[in-house]
Design a protein around this motif. Structure first.
Motif, PDB file in Angstrom:
ATOM      1  N   SER A   2       0.834  -1.202   0.000  1.00 24.98           N
ATOM      2  CA  SER A   2       0.000   0.000   0.000  1.00 24.98           C
ATOM      3  C   SER A   2       0.870   1.255   0.000  1.00 24.98           C
ATOM      4  CB  SER A   2      -0.913  -0.006   1.228  1.00 24.98           C
ATOM      5  OG  SER A   2      -0.177   0.287   2.390  1.00 24.98           O
ATOM      6  N   ASP A   3       0.220   2.390  -0.177  1.00 26.65           N
ATOM      7  CA  ASP A   3       0.910   3.682  -0.139  1.00 26.65           C
ATOM      8  C   ASP A   3       0.826   4.296   1.246  1.00 26.65           C
ATOM      9  OD1 ASP A   3       1.541   3.489  -2.809  1.00 26.65           O
ATOM     10  OD2 ASP A   3      -0.184   4.650  -3.469  1.00 26.65           O
ATOM     11  N   GLN A   4       0.659   3.480   2.268  1.00 21.44           N
ATOM     12  CA  GLN A   4       0.539   3.981   3.621  1.00 21.44           C
ATOM     13  C   GLN A   4       1.837   3.739   4.393  1.00 21.44           C
ATOM     14  OE1 GLN A   4      -3.024   1.863   4.847  1.00 21.44           O
ATOM     15  NE2 GLN A   4      -4.191   3.739   4.594  1.00 21.44           N
ATOM     16  N   TRP A   5       2.075   4.623   5.373  1.00 17.86           N
ATOM     17  CA  TRP A   5       3.285   4.578   6.175  1.00 17.86           C
ATOM     18  C   TRP A   5       2.936   4.677   7.647  1.00 17.86           C
ATOM     19  CZ3 TRP A   5       7.835   3.750   3.706  1.00 17.86           C
ATOM     20  CH2 TRP A   5       7.828   3.931   2.323  1.00 17.86           C
ATOM     21  N   TRP A   6       3.774   4.130   8.499  1.00 18.49           N
ATOM     22  CA  TRP A   6       3.609   4.163   9.946  1.00 18.49           C
ATOM     23  C   TRP A   6       4.905   4.628  10.588  1.00 18.49           C
ATOM     24  CZ3 TRP A   6       1.237   0.857   6.732  1.00 18.49           C
ATOM     25  CH2 TRP A   6      -0.102   0.555   6.956  1.00 18.49           C
ATOM     26  N   PHE A   7       4.781   5.157  11.809  1.00 15.69           N
ATOM     27  CA  PHE A   7       5.957   5.487  12.601  1.00 15.69           C
ATOM     28  C   PHE A   7       6.048   4.476  13.727  1.00 15.69           C
ATOM     29  CE2 PHE A   7       8.418   7.505  15.907  1.00 15.69           C
ATOM     30  CZ  PHE A   7       9.488   8.002  15.186  1.00 15.69           C
ATOM     31  N   CYS A   8       7.133   3.730  13.757  1.00 10.64           N
ATOM     32  CA  CYS A   8       7.332   2.698  14.774  1.00 10.64           C
ATOM     33  C   CYS A   8       7.880   3.327  16.044  1.00 10.64           C
ATOM     34  CB  CYS A   8       8.292   1.624  14.249  1.00 10.64           C
ATOM     35  SG  CYS A   8       8.649   0.357  15.490  1.00 10.64           S
ATOM     36  N   LEU A   9       7.140   3.178  17.139  1.00  5.17           N
ATOM     37  CA  LEU A   9       7.569   3.719  18.430  1.00  5.17           C
ATOM     38  C   LEU A   9       8.661   2.870  19.069  1.00  5.17           C
ATOM     39  CD1 LEU A   9       4.003   4.579  19.701  1.00  5.17           C
ATOM     40  CD2 LEU A   9       5.758   6.207  18.955  1.00  5.17           C
ATOM     41  N   LYS A  10       8.745   1.635  18.688  1.00  6.66           N
ATOM     42  CA  LYS A  10       9.762   0.732  19.235  1.00  6.66           C
ATOM     43  C   LYS A  10      11.140   1.040  18.646  1.00  6.66           C
ATOM     44  CE  LYS A  10      10.602  -4.199  19.918  1.00  6.66           C
ATOM     45  NZ  LYS A  10      10.087  -5.554  19.644  1.00  6.66           N
ATOM     46  N   HIS A  11      11.176   1.277  17.335  1.00  7.97           N
ATOM     47  CA  HIS A  11      12.443   1.509  16.650  1.00  7.97           C
ATOM     48  C   HIS A  11      12.678   2.979  16.287  1.00  7.97           C
ATOM     49  CE1 HIS A  11      11.557  -2.804  15.819  1.00  7.97           C
ATOM     50  NE2 HIS A  11      12.769  -2.877  16.332  1.00  7.97           N
ATOM     51  N   MET A  12      11.660   3.818  16.557  1.00  7.06           N
ATOM     52  CA  MET A  12      11.728   5.253  16.280  1.00  7.06           C
ATOM     53  C   MET A  12      12.104   5.533  14.829  1.00  7.06           C
ATOM     54  SD  MET A  12      10.670   6.375  19.097  1.00  7.06           S
ATOM     55  CE  MET A  12      10.921   8.135  19.051  1.00  7.06           C
ATOM     56  N   ARG A  13      11.365   4.863  13.914  1.00  7.80           N
ATOM     57  CA  ARG A  13      11.608   5.079  12.486  1.00  7.80           C
ATOM     58  C   ARG A  13      10.320   4.826  11.706  1.00  7.80           C
ATOM     59  NH1 ARG A  13      15.008  -0.282  12.295  1.00  7.80           N
ATOM     60  NH2 ARG A  13      13.328  -1.742  11.850  1.00  7.80           N
ATOM     61  N   VAL A  14      10.306   5.308  10.489  1.00 10.14           N
ATOM     62  CA  VAL A  14       9.170   5.128   9.583  1.00 10.14           C
ATOM     63  C   VAL A  14       9.234   3.742   8.968  1.00 10.14           C
ATOM     64  CG1 VAL A  14       8.113   5.967   7.446  1.00 10.14           C
ATOM     65  CG2 VAL A  14       9.028   7.588   9.109  1.00 10.14           C
ATOM     66  N   GLU A  15       8.063   3.119   8.871  1.00  6.54           N
ATOM     67  CA  GLU A  15       7.961   1.785   8.286  1.00  6.54           C
ATOM     68  C   GLU A  15       6.833   1.760   7.256  1.00  6.54           C
ATOM     69  OE1 GLU A  15       9.114  -0.899  12.178  1.00  6.54           O
ATOM     70  OE2 GLU A  15       7.017  -0.754  11.586  1.00  6.54           O
ATOM     71  N   LYS A  23       0.320  -2.226  17.367  1.00  3.12           N
ATOM     72  CA  LYS A  23       0.347  -1.760  18.765  1.00  3.12           C
ATOM     73  C   LYS A  23       1.603  -0.954  19.058  1.00  3.12           C
ATOM     74  CE  LYS A  23       2.467  -5.868  20.853  1.00  3.12           C
ATOM     75  NZ  LYS A  23       3.585  -5.278  21.534  1.00  3.12           N
ATOM     76  N   ASP A  24       2.630  -1.089  18.228  1.00  5.50           N
ATOM     77  CA  ASP A  24       3.885  -0.375  18.413  1.00  5.50           C
ATOM     78  C   ASP A  24       4.060   0.783  17.432  1.00  5.50           C
ATOM     79  OD1 ASP A  24       4.728  -2.129  20.444  1.00  5.50           O
ATOM     80  OD2 ASP A  24       5.537  -3.542  18.981  1.00  5.50           O
ATOM     81  N   ARG A  25       2.972   1.131  16.708  1.00  2.00           N
ATOM     82  CA  ARG A  25       3.115   2.128  15.647  1.00  2.00           C
ATOM     83  C   ARG A  25       2.029   3.191  15.708  1.00  2.00           C
ATOM     84  NH1 ARG A  25       4.026  -1.090  10.069  1.00  2.00           N
ATOM     85  NH2 ARG A  25       1.823  -1.576  10.288  1.00  2.00           N
ATOM     86  N   LEU A  26       2.347   4.354  15.147  1.00  2.00           N
ATOM     87  CA  LEU A  26       1.377   5.415  14.910  1.00  2.00           C
ATOM     88  C   LEU A  26       1.085   5.428  13.415  1.00  2.00           C
ATOM     89  CD1 LEU A  26       2.946   8.339  16.984  1.00  2.00           C
ATOM     90  CD2 LEU A  26       1.062   6.855  17.653  1.00  2.00           C
ATOM     91  N   GLY A  27      -0.167   5.605  13.076  1.00  2.00           N
ATOM     92  CA  GLY A  27      -0.507   5.666  11.669  1.00  2.00           C
ATOM     93  C   GLY A  27      -1.729   4.830  11.367  1.00  2.00           C
ATOM     94  N   HIS A  37       6.847  12.893  10.699  1.00  2.00           N
ATOM     95  CA  HIS A  37       6.443  13.939  11.655  1.00  2.00           C
ATOM     96  C   HIS A  37       5.379  13.450  12.627  1.00  2.00           C
ATOM     97  CE1 HIS A  37       8.153  16.216   8.231  1.00  2.00           C
ATOM     98  NE2 HIS A  37       8.717  16.872   9.228  1.00  2.00           N
ATOM     99  N   ALA A  38       5.227  12.149  12.764  1.00  2.00           N
ATOM    100  CA  ALA A  38       4.163  11.574  13.590  1.00  2.00           C
ATOM    101  C   ALA A  38       4.220  12.036  15.041  1.00  2.00           C
ATOM    102  CB  ALA A  38       4.210  10.051  13.523  1.00  2.00           C
ATOM    103  N   LEU A  39       5.388  12.081  15.621  1.00  2.58           N
ATOM    104  CA  LEU A  39       5.480  12.482  17.028  1.00  2.58           C
ATOM    105  C   LEU A  39       5.085  13.940  17.223  1.00  2.58           C
ATOM    106  CD1 LEU A  39       8.732  10.638  18.136  1.00  2.58           C
ATOM    107  CD2 LEU A  39       6.347   9.962  18.510  1.00  2.58           C
TER     108      LEU A  39
END
Length: 59
Positions: A2-15, A23-27, A37-39
């Motif tokens: 997909s064309d969707q992206w998440w910010f991983c709170l565990k690894h502090m990076r975009v995935e 449960k470990d991501r924003l998005g 810029h999720a945070l």
């Protein structure tokens, strides 16, 4: 993929779609740049909600 992206709170990076559990991501976000810029986005929204709560409580 997909064309969707998440910010991983565990690894502090975009995935991309294939990443850590949600449960470990924003998005999801529509772009990689938005996910980066999720945070800040979450912080801005929390501040706006705090202000709204204060205004509501003061009424």
């Amino acid at each position: 993929m997909s064309d969707q992206w998440w910010f991983c709170l565990k690894h502090m990076r975009v995935e991309g779609e294939k990443g850590c559990p949600n449960k470990d991501r924003l998005g999801p976000y529509e772009s990689k740049e938005a996910a980066e810029h999720a945070l800040q986005t979450a912080s801005d929204r929390n501040e706006a909600w705090r202000k709204q709560d204060k205004e509501w409580e003061d009424d």
